[in-house]
Design a protein around this motif. Structure first.
Motif, PDB file in Angstrom:
ATOM      1  N   LEU A  20       0.832  -1.210   0.000  1.00 23.37           N
ATOM      2  CA  LEU A  20       0.000   0.000   0.000  1.00 23.37           C
ATOM      3  C   LEU A  20       0.862   1.254   0.000  1.00 23.37           C
ATOM      4  O   LEU A  20       0.565   2.219  -0.710  1.00 23.37           O
ATOM      5  CB  LEU A  20      -0.948  -0.009   1.203  1.00 23.37           C
ATOM      6  N   GLU A  21       1.939   1.227   0.767  1.00 17.55           N
ATOM      7  CA  GLU A  21       2.830   2.385   0.829  1.00 17.55           C
ATOM      8  C   GLU A  21       3.504   2.620  -0.527  1.00 17.55           C
ATOM      9  O   GLU A  21       3.593   3.758  -0.995  1.00 17.55           O
ATOM     10  CB  GLU A  21       3.890   2.169   1.908  1.00 17.55           C
ATOM     11  N   GLU A  74       1.100   4.124  -2.999  1.00 16.90           N
ATOM     12  CA  GLU A  74       0.898   5.550  -2.715  1.00 16.90           C
ATOM     13  C   GLU A  74       2.098   6.378  -3.186  1.00 16.90           C
ATOM     14  O   GLU A  74       1.937   7.438  -3.790  1.00 16.90           O
ATOM     15  CB  GLU A  74       0.662   5.757  -1.222  1.00 16.90           C
ATOM     16  N   GLN A  75       3.311   5.891  -2.931  1.00 21.51           N
ATOM     17  CA  GLN A  75       4.525   6.618  -3.314  1.00 21.51           C
ATOM     18  C   GLN A  75       4.653   6.771  -4.829  1.00 21.51           C
ATOM     19  O   GLN A  75       5.097   7.803  -5.317  1.00 21.51           O
ATOM     20  CB  GLN A  75       5.776   5.888  -2.808  1.00 21.51           C
ATOM     21  N   GLY A  80       2.103   6.341  -7.132  1.00 15.99           N
ATOM     22  CA  GLY A  80       0.899   6.818  -7.810  1.00 15.99           C
ATOM     23  C   GLY A  80       0.226   5.769  -8.674  1.00 15.99           C
ATOM     24  O   GLY A  80      -0.696   6.097  -9.425  1.00 15.99           O
ATOM     25  N   SER A 121      -2.251   2.579  -9.426  1.00 18.42           N
ATOM     26  CA  SER A 121      -3.560   2.186  -8.917  1.00 18.42           C
ATOM     27  C   SER A 121      -3.610   0.686  -8.639  1.00 18.42           C
ATOM     28  O   SER A 121      -3.354  -0.122  -9.543  1.00 18.42           O
ATOM     29  CB  SER A 121      -4.625   2.547  -9.950  1.00 18.42           C
TER      30      SER A 121
END
Length: 123
Positions: free
Chosen positions: A35-36, A39-40, A42, A44
């Motif tokens: 998940l990290e 997020e880092q 971008g 999906s």
């Protein structure tokens, strides 16, 4: 060659595409590290899962892709490898150096009860 003959040959070369998933995903889960990284970078999670369930195995070798195809038909574990970089950077990176790129694995268990997004080091 006649126009009719050309149309017949073209029809034989057509590929049937489907939006139908190739296998069940079960419950979808992700490790905190995955998940990290998503997020880092971008990227999906939904887009990667869509690729996985439709048979785009990502940056797997030919042997692993063939194993996945067999696994889909025989109900075994399915695994995809996605490098979270743009297409140009992926192409410019030699195959033997790609493991150093940001990577997400997606694994669907043989019983199709769960699909997990994880980092290679989470395995």
């Amino acid at each position: 060659m006649s126009a009719n003959s050309s149309q017949t040959q073209a029809a034989r070369r057509m590929t049937l595409m489907s939006n139908a998933p190739r296998f069940a995903l079960g419950q979808m889960v992700a490790t905190p590290g995955a998940l990290e990284l998503l997020e880092q970078t971008g990227f999906s999670a939904l887009a990667l899962i869509s690729r996985h369930v439709h048979g785009d195995w990502g940056d797997c070798c030919a042997e692993d892709k063939a194993t996945n195809e067999l696994s889909v038909r025989q109900g075994m574990r399915v695994m995809s490898v996605y490098r979270l970089v743009d297409a140009q950077r992926l192409q410019q990176t030699p195959q033997d150096k790609r493991s150093s790129l940001p990577t997400i694995w997606i694994i669907t268990e043989a019983d199709r009860s769960v699909t997990t997004l994880l980092l290679p080091e989470d395995y």
